[in-house]
Design an enzyme around this catalytic site. Structure first.
Site, PDB file in Angstrom:
ATOM      1  N   ASN A  45       0.875  -1.177   0.000  1.00 42.13           N
ATOM      2  CA  ASN A  45       0.000   0.000   0.000  1.00 42.13           C
ATOM      3  C   ASN A  45       0.912   1.227   0.000  1.00 42.13           C
ATOM      4  O   ASN A  45       1.464   1.592   1.032  1.00 42.13           O
ATOM      5  CB  ASN A  45      -0.890  -0.040   1.251  1.00 42.13           C
TER       6      ASN A  45
ATOM      7  N   LYS B 257       0.158   4.256  -0.363  1.00 37.59           N
ATOM      8  CA  LYS B 257      -0.481   5.468   0.168  1.00 37.59           C
ATOM      9  C   LYS B 257      -0.205   6.652  -0.773  1.00 37.59           C
ATOM     10  O   LYS B 257      -0.096   6.444  -1.984  1.00 37.59           O
ATOM     11  CB  LYS B 257      -0.029   5.714   1.614  1.00 37.59           C
TER      12      LYS B 257
ATOM     13  N   HIS C 238      -9.638   1.152   4.841  1.00 39.13           N
ATOM     14  CA  HIS C 238      -8.367   1.347   5.545  1.00 39.13           C
ATOM     15  C   HIS C 238      -8.593   2.328   6.697  1.00 39.13           C
ATOM     16  O   HIS C 238      -9.386   3.255   6.577  1.00 39.13           O
ATOM     17  CB  HIS C 238      -7.312   1.898   4.566  1.00 39.13           C
TER      18      HIS C 238
ATOM     19  N   GLU D  70      -7.010   4.775   7.727  1.00 38.49           N
ATOM     20  CA  GLU D  70      -6.819   6.198   7.379  1.00 38.49           C
ATOM     21  C   GLU D  70      -8.058   6.736   6.658  1.00 38.49           C
ATOM     22  O   GLU D  70      -8.427   7.899   6.827  1.00 38.49           O
ATOM     23  CB  GLU D  70      -5.547   6.359   6.531  1.00 38.49           C
TER      24      GLU D  70
ATOM     25  N   GLU E 283      -5.516  -4.856  10.644  1.00 36.64           N
ATOM     26  CA  GLU E 283      -4.524  -3.799  10.808  1.00 36.64           C
ATOM     27  C   GLU E 283      -4.796  -3.023  12.090  1.00 36.64           C
ATOM     28  O   GLU E 283      -5.614  -2.088  12.098  1.00 36.64           O
ATOM     29  CB  GLU E 283      -4.587  -2.829   9.619  1.00 36.64           C
TER      30      GLU E 283
ATOM     31  N   GLY F  24       2.270   2.443  10.644  1.00 37.47           N
ATOM     32  CA  GLY F  24       3.206   3.558  10.475  1.00 37.47           C
ATOM     33  C   GLY F  24       3.934   3.959  11.740  1.00 37.47           C
ATOM     34  O   GLY F  24       4.595   4.993  11.780  1.00 37.47           O
TER      35      GLY F  24
ATOM     36  N   SER G  42       3.248  -1.968  10.315  1.00 38.23           N
ATOM     37  CA  SER G  42       4.694  -2.005  10.521  1.00 38.23           C
ATOM     38  C   SER G  42       5.324  -3.362  10.202  1.00 38.23           C
ATOM     39  O   SER G  42       6.278  -3.788  10.859  1.00 38.23           O
ATOM     40  CB  SER G  42       5.055  -1.559  11.946  1.00 38.23           C
TER      41      SER G  42
HETATM   42  P1  PGA Z   1       2.691   0.415   7.610  1.00 37.99           P
HETATM   43  O1  PGA Z   1       1.238   0.616   6.953  1.00 37.99           O
HETATM   44  O2  PGA Z   1       3.234  -0.869   7.061  1.00 37.99           O
HETATM   45  O3  PGA Z   1       3.474   1.615   7.165  1.00 37.99           O
HETATM   46  O4  PGA Z   1       2.489   0.354   9.080  1.00 37.99           O
HETATM   47  C1  PGA Z   1       0.379  -0.469   6.783  1.00 37.99           C
HETATM   48  C2  PGA Z   1      -0.919  -0.018   6.206  1.00 37.99           C
HETATM   49  O5  PGA Z   1      -1.391   1.083   6.545  1.00 37.99           O
HETATM   50  O6  PGA Z   1      -1.530  -0.729   5.377  1.00 37.99           O
END
Ligand code: PGA
Length: 249
Positions: free
Chosen positions: A9, A11, A93, A95, A165, A171, A210
């Site tokens: 992903n 983003k 997601h 976000e 998640e 992140g 992460s």
């Molecule tokens: P990250 O993001 O691996 O940077 O923690 C995962 C995600 O949001 O799908």
């Protein structure tokens, strides 16, 4: 037997030059005949990435409109994603839920439209740190999942992927431990089994939050962890390649 899936992903990151380089590295080093590998670039780069995926990497989108077409400024439809060669789309997601106010009901509408279009949804669920500390992890994840299953019907999950998640792990560099991930994945599978045991056995449940080159193997070794949804590390070719290899590619 569930085929592992590793999804990058990206983003809101990337540029034409960056993507050319990253995709060349990925396609030269990933032999994914036994693992599904896909990248989810920003929508404006889907066409470019499609020309670079080769035979081993699939294409996904990060979100989609639940509407078919019309006066929805800024939105992108499922037909457009299909037109550009997308196979998967990430839905709900955290976000999108927290920054763009996507509700369980909207995510369910998007899921239903996605399945009807023939694209494969990657449905994200996960609790915040506060919810985990209050012991509400399964309640929250269960609510997010059941909102979609109850609206869509369990028969619509045949090609669906679920991504667990935990919001506190996205992140932040704070990965769930393999045991924490396995516990929630097993609970998710048990919730699906309440509707349909065959669907529970067949549905891929990937972990996100992460995931990196060092922790991927121990996460993916768990019985109910069928791969990963990778954010930050998917922008680094060597890290993403290592994560794909950890999944068996
Ligand atoms: P990250 O993001 O691996 O940077 O923690 C995962 C995600 O949001 O799908």
């Amino acid at each position: 037997m569930r085929t592992a899936l590793v999804a990058g992903n990206w983003k809101m990151n990337g540029s034409t030059d960056f993507i050319n380089e990253l995709m060349n590295d990925l396609t030269a080093n990933i032999n994914a005949s036994n693992v599904d590998v896909l990248v989810c670039p920003p929508a404006v780069y889907l066409s470019q990435v499609k020309t670079l995926t080769g035979s081993t990497v699939s294409l996904g989108a990060q979100t989609v409109s639940e509407q078919a077409n019309g006066a929805f400024t800024g939105e992108i439809s499922l037909t457009m994603l299909q037109d550009l060669g997308c196979e998967y789309v990430i839905l709900g997601h955290s976000e999108r839920r927290s920054l763009y106010a996507e509700t369980d009901a909207l995510v369910a509408d998007k899921f239903i439209a996605t399945v009807a279009s023939g694209l494969k949804p990657i449905l994200c669920v996960g609790e915040t740190l506060e919810e985990r500390e209050q012991g509400k992890t399964i309640e929250v994840v269960g609510r997010q999942l059941k909102a979609v299953v109850d609206a869509a019907g369990i028969d619509k999950f045949a090609d669906a992927v679920i991504a667990y998640e935990p919001v506190w792990a996205i992140g932040t560099g704070k990965t769930a431990t393999p045991a924490q991930a396995q516990d929630v994945h097993a609970e998710i599978r048990a919730i699906i089994a309440e509707y349909d045991t065959a669907a529970a056995a067949a549905t891929r449940i990937v972990y996100g939050g992460s995931v990196n080159a060092s922790n991927a193997a121990e996460l993916f070794a768990n019985e109910d962890v069928d791969g990963g949804l990778v954010g930050g590390a998917s922008l680094k070719a060597n890290d993403f390649i290592a994560i794909c290899h950890a999944a068996g590619a």
